[in-house]
Scaffold this motif. Structure first.
Motif, mmCIF file in Angstrom:
data_model
loop_
_atom_site.group_PDB
_atom_site.id
_atom_site.type_symbol
_atom_site.label_atom_id
_atom_site.label_comp_id
_atom_site.label_asym_id
_atom_site.label_seq_id
_atom_site.Cartn_x
_atom_site.Cartn_y
_atom_site.Cartn_z
ATOM 1 N N GLN A 138 -2.542 -0.989 -3.330
ATOM 2 C CA GLN A 138 -3.556 -0.003 -2.986
ATOM 3 C C GLN A 138 -2.882 1.352 -2.723
ATOM 4 O OE1 GLN A 138 -3.679 -3.171 -1.218
ATOM 5 N NE2 GLN A 138 -4.942 -3.723 -2.958
ATOM 6 N N ASN A 139 -3.581 2.408 -3.118
ATOM 7 C CA ASN A 139 -3.120 3.786 -2.895
ATOM 8 C C ASN A 139 -1.738 4.002 -3.528
ATOM 9 O OD1 ASN A 139 -5.429 4.313 -1.316
ATOM 10 N ND2 ASN A 139 -4.413 3.456 0.468
ATOM 11 N N ASN A 159 -1.909 -6.261 -6.911
ATOM 12 C CA ASN A 159 -2.451 -6.162 -5.554
ATOM 13 C C ASN A 159 -1.829 -4.993 -4.778
ATOM 14 O OD1 ASN A 159 -4.139 -6.911 -3.444
ATOM 15 N ND2 ASN A 159 -2.576 -8.200 -2.513
ATOM 16 N N LYS A 167 -5.576 -6.486 -9.936
ATOM 17 C CA LYS A 167 -6.109 -6.525 -8.569
ATOM 18 C C LYS A 167 -5.596 -5.364 -7.722
ATOM 19 C CE LYS A 167 -6.441 -11.501 -8.780
ATOM 20 N NZ LYS A 167 -5.900 -12.770 -8.341
ATOM 21 N N SER A 168 -5.573 -4.183 -8.294
ATOM 22 C CA SER A 168 -5.078 -3.005 -7.597
ATOM 23 C C SER A 168 -6.190 -1.973 -7.471
ATOM 24 C CB SER A 168 -3.874 -2.420 -8.337
ATOM 25 O OG SER A 168 -2.811 -3.347 -8.336
ATOM 26 N N SER A 169 -6.039 -1.030 -6.537
ATOM 27 C CA SER A 169 -7.102 -0.040 -6.334
ATOM 28 C C SER A 169 -6.536 1.289 -5.860
ATOM 29 C CB SER A 169 -8.126 -0.554 -5.318
ATOM 30 O OG SER A 169 -7.533 -0.692 -4.042
ATOM 31 N N HIS A 170 -7.340 2.311 -6.084
ATOM 32 C CA HIS A 170 -7.042 3.676 -5.665
ATOM 33 C C HIS A 170 -5.681 4.129 -6.196
ATOM 34 C CE1 HIS A 170 -10.131 2.272 -2.855
ATOM 35 N NE2 HIS A 170 -10.621 3.488 -3.059
ATOM 36 N N SER A 228 -9.167 -4.206 -11.339
ATOM 37 C CA SER A 228 -8.656 -3.041 -10.620
ATOM 38 C C SER A 228 -9.752 -1.992 -10.512
ATOM 39 C CB SER A 228 -7.436 -2.464 -11.338
ATOM 40 O OG SER A 228 -6.377 -3.404 -11.320
ATOM 41 N N ASP A 229 -9.864 -1.374 -9.351
ATOM 42 C CA ASP A 229 -10.939 -0.431 -9.060
ATOM 43 C C ASP A 229 -10.400 0.933 -8.643
ATOM 44 O OD1 ASP A 229 -12.845 -2.548 -9.344
ATOM 45 O OD2 ASP A 229 -12.385 -3.184 -7.297
ATOM 46 N N ASN A 230 -11.193 1.963 -8.934
ATOM 47 C CA ASN A 230 -10.884 3.337 -8.527
ATOM 48 C C ASN A 230 -9.507 3.782 -9.027
ATOM 49 O OD1 ASN A 230 -13.307 3.882 -6.867
ATOM 50 N ND2 ASN A 230 -12.496 2.190 -5.658
ATOM 51 N N LYS A 264 0.855 -1.189 0.000
ATOM 52 C CA LYS A 264 0.000 0.000 0.000
ATOM 53 C C LYS A 264 0.889 1.237 0.000
ATOM 54 C CE LYS A 264 -2.974 -1.682 3.533
ATOM 55 N NZ LYS A 264 -3.821 -1.359 4.647
ATOM 56 N N ASP A 265 0.310 2.327 -0.449
ATOM 57 C CA ASP A 265 0.941 3.639 -0.327
ATOM 58 C C ASP A 265 2.322 3.699 -0.981
ATOM 59 O OD1 ASP A 265 -1.301 4.451 1.220
ATOM 60 O OD2 ASP A 265 -0.391 3.545 2.984
#
Length: 185
Positions: free
Chosen positions: A112-113, A110, A138-141, A160-162, A89-90
């Motif tokens: 996020q952010n 996978n 499979k990643s997001s934001h 992947s979303d957002n 993440k991040d």
């Protein structure tokens, strides 16, 4: 009598607060120099947060820790993905207008952010007939912006979303499937 007591307590509290503020200002005054462009009585405030560290990327490989990364030179990998960002993440990657080539050039799995900016992404060779310059799985934001995607390669977003894709130059096409709330500007 109660009024005088309240006034006395307020005076003491104010003096204590001013003393603490003075000690706080003195503690940081050793590291902070006055700004001559400011009025003589104005002193810059101490920083309240530590500076964000940036890690240099100077070769292809895996990014496995959260943080801010800057690509310091052009990168290429003829056989596999050049930069793989996985299971974190991040993370923010700034290519600083350098070129990354690989199969794909950059791959997020996978994550996020995250953000990817100022990259020139391309594909050197075809592996299994796939010509990716960027893959998101499979990643997001995420925020993908101010990049250039090369000819004869494509961008793939799956599951992947957002994801926000903006201010990019596409010399190719983008494929998105099994995702939601993605924005392409």
């Amino acid at each position: 009598m109660i009024r005088n007591l309240i006034v006395s307590v307020l005076v003491v509290v104010t003096l204590v607060a001013l003393s603490i503020a003075g000690l706080y200002a003195y503690k940081f005054s050793k590291d902070i120099q006055p700004n001559p462009t400011l009025a003589p009585s104005v002193m810059p405030l101490p920083a309240t947060t530590s500076p964000v560290s940036v890690r240099n990327v100077n070769s292809c490989g895996n990014i496995t820790s959260s943080g801010n990364y800057i690509v310091s030179n052009d990168l290429d990998n003829e056989q596999t993905a050049c930069l793989i960002v996985e299971n974190i993440k991040d993370v923010n990657i700034d290519c600083d207008n350098h070129t990354i080539l690989g199969a794909p050039a950059v791959k997020f799995i996978n994550v996020q952010n995250f953000s990817l900016k100022s990259c020139h992404l391309g594909k050197l060779t075809a592996i299994g007939g796939l010509l990716y310059s960027l893959q998101l799985e499979k990643s997001s934001h995420g925020d993908i912006y101010q990049n250039t995607f090369g000819i004869n390669s494509y961008v793939e977003m799956s599951n992947s979303d957002n994801i926000r894709v903006r201010e990019n130059q596409f010399n190719t096409y983008l494929v998105s499937y099994y995702g939601s709330s993605n924005t392409i500007e």
